[in-house]
Motif scaffolding. Structure first.
Motif, short mmCIF file in Angstrom:
data_model
loop_
_atom_site.label_atom_id
_atom_site.label_comp_id
_atom_site.label_asym_id
_atom_site.label_seq_id
_atom_site.Cartn_x
_atom_site.Cartn_y
_atom_site.Cartn_z
N LEU A 132 0.83 -1.21 0.00
CA LEU A 132 0.00 0.00 0.00
C LEU A 132 0.86 1.26 0.00
CD1 LEU A 132 -2.82 -1.06 2.48
CD2 LEU A 132 -3.01 -0.79 -0.01
N ILE A 133 1.95 1.24 0.75
CA ILE A 133 2.87 2.38 0.77
C ILE A 133 3.49 2.58 -0.62
CG2 ILE A 133 5.07 3.23 1.68
CD1 ILE A 133 4.21 1.95 4.40
N ALA A 134 3.85 1.48 -1.28
CA ALA A 134 4.43 1.57 -2.63
C ALA A 134 3.45 2.21 -3.60
CB ALA A 134 4.85 0.18 -3.12
N LEU A 160 1.87 6.57 -7.08
CA LEU A 160 0.74 7.25 -7.73
C LEU A 160 0.98 8.75 -7.95
CD1 LEU A 160 -2.02 6.81 -9.00
CD2 LEU A 160 -3.02 7.17 -6.74
N PRO A 161 1.46 9.51 -6.96
CA PRO A 161 1.73 10.93 -7.24
C PRO A 161 2.76 11.14 -8.34
CG PRO A 161 1.69 10.53 -4.88
CD PRO A 161 1.65 9.19 -5.55
N PHE A 162 3.76 10.25 -8.43
CA PHE A 162 4.75 10.38 -9.50
C PHE A 162 4.10 10.16 -10.86
CE2 PHE A 162 7.78 9.93 -6.05
CZ PHE A 162 8.74 10.86 -6.41
N VAL A 163 3.19 9.20 -10.95
CA VAL A 163 2.48 8.97 -12.21
C VAL A 163 1.68 10.21 -12.58
CG1 VAL A 163 0.68 7.60 -13.35
CG2 VAL A 163 2.39 6.46 -11.93
N ILE A 164 0.96 10.77 -11.62
CA ILE A 164 0.13 11.95 -11.87
C ILE A 164 0.99 13.15 -12.27
CG2 ILE A 164 -1.41 13.62 -10.76
CD1 ILE A 164 -2.47 11.16 -9.09
N PHE A 178 10.01 9.15 -17.15
CA PHE A 178 10.57 8.31 -16.09
C PHE A 178 9.75 8.36 -14.81
CE2 PHE A 178 14.32 8.26 -18.81
CZ PHE A 178 14.58 6.89 -18.80
N GLU A 179 9.12 9.50 -14.52
CA GLU A 179 8.25 9.55 -13.35
C GLU A 179 7.06 8.61 -13.52
OE1 GLU A 179 7.30 13.65 -12.55
OE2 GLU A 179 9.36 14.10 -11.98
N ILE A 180 6.48 8.59 -14.71
CA ILE A 180 5.37 7.67 -14.98
C ILE A 180 5.85 6.22 -14.92
CG2 ILE A 180 3.70 6.90 -16.71
CD1 ILE A 180 3.69 9.88 -17.71
N LEU A 181 6.93 5.93 -15.63
CA LEU A 181 7.43 4.55 -15.69
C LEU A 181 7.79 4.02 -14.31
CD1 LEU A 181 8.43 2.11 -17.36
CD2 LEU A 181 10.67 3.26 -17.44
N LEU A 182 8.58 4.76 -13.57
CA LEU A 182 9.01 4.29 -12.25
C LEU A 182 7.83 4.25 -11.28
CD1 LEU A 182 12.40 6.20 -12.03
CD2 LEU A 182 12.06 3.76 -12.49
N GLY A 183 6.93 5.22 -11.40
CA GLY A 183 5.74 5.22 -10.55
C GLY A 183 4.90 3.96 -10.75
N LEU A 184 4.80 3.51 -11.99
CA LEU A 184 4.06 2.28 -12.29
C LEU A 184 4.85 1.04 -11.85
CD1 LEU A 184 2.62 3.13 -15.82
CD2 LEU A 184 1.35 3.02 -13.65
N LEU A 185 6.15 1.03 -12.10
CA LEU A 185 6.96 -0.14 -11.77
C LEU A 185 7.03 -0.40 -10.26
CD1 LEU A 185 9.97 0.14 -14.26
CD2 LEU A 185 8.04 -1.47 -14.35
N ILE A 186 6.96 0.66 -9.46
CA ILE A 186 7.07 0.47 -8.01
C ILE A 186 5.80 -0.17 -7.42
CG2 ILE A 186 6.24 2.66 -7.03
CD1 ILE A 186 9.09 2.52 -5.49
N PHE A 187 4.71 -0.17 -8.19
CA PHE A 187 3.47 -0.80 -7.73
C PHE A 187 3.62 -2.31 -7.54
CE2 PHE A 187 0.39 2.37 -10.02
CZ PHE A 187 0.76 3.38 -9.14
N PHE A 188 4.47 -2.93 -8.34
CA PHE A 188 4.52 -4.39 -8.42
C PHE A 188 5.76 -4.95 -7.73
CE2 PHE A 188 2.43 -2.59 -12.15
CZ PHE A 188 1.16 -3.12 -11.98
N LEU A 212 13.76 12.54 2.05
CA LEU A 212 12.75 11.59 2.51
C LEU A 212 12.22 10.73 1.36
CD1 LEU A 212 11.02 10.56 4.87
CD2 LEU A 212 9.38 12.37 4.33
N LEU A 213 12.00 11.35 0.20
CA LEU A 213 11.55 10.60 -0.97
C LEU A 213 12.59 9.57 -1.41
CD1 LEU A 213 9.90 13.44 -3.10
CD2 LEU A 213 8.72 11.51 -2.01
N ILE A 214 13.85 9.95 -1.37
CA ILE A 214 14.93 9.02 -1.75
C ILE A 214 14.99 7.86 -0.75
CG2 ILE A 214 17.45 8.79 -1.91
CD1 ILE A 214 17.41 11.73 -3.07
#
Length: 140
Positions: free
Chosen positions: A15-17, A22-26, A59-69, A120-122
């Motif tokens: 859930l944290i991932a 999600l904000p990075f994708v947006i 890259f924000e979209i790609l990584l944002g999606l990849l971190i979901f899984f 903190l994000l890093i």
């Protein structure tokens, strides 16, 4: 029970991932919908601000999606750490040159807060991807 705790921690991390990615994708989509908003903070040395805004948005979209899984979470985490370090150059450029973005100029305190948020994000990306393992302390 250890199994229940492990299941809970696994679900919590998942859930944290999602909440992290999600904000990075947006925001990444925002790079494509309104690139002009992001262009002022691209350092002049790089040139072609539109190009860099679109690349970072991708890259924000790609990584944002990849971190979901869970299967792609570690590589996404590594990507986020690298991307967030690289993108901070734009934030430093904004700070040093007092660049207004979206009608707003940050105060010195605002820039310092933004730096702490970047750290903190890093750290969060590294934790989500298992780059910073945090183990439960055992009672002795």
């Amino acid at each position: 029970d250890t199994t229940e705790r492990n299941t809970f921690m696994h679900m919590l991390k998942h859930l944290i991932a999602i909440a992290y990615g999600l904000p990075f994708v947006i925001i990444g989509i925002g790079h494509f919908r309104n690139p002009e908003w992001f262009e002022p903070i691209v350092p002049d040395l790089l040139g072609a601000p539109r190009f860099w805004v679109l690349v970072s948005g991708f890259f924000e979209i790609l990584l944002g999606l990849l971190i979901f899984f869970p299967r792609t979470r570690r590589i996404a985490s590594l990507g986020f750490v690298g991307m967030l370090v690289a993108l901070y150059w734009a934030n430093i450029n904004m700070w040093i040159n007092d660049i207004e973005v979206g009608g707003t100029r940050l105060s010195q305190g605002g820039h310092v807060l933004r730096g702490f948020i970047q750290i903190l994000l890093i750290a969060t990306a590294a934790w989500i991807g298992g780059l910073i393992p945090i183990r439960r302390m055992r009672n002795r």
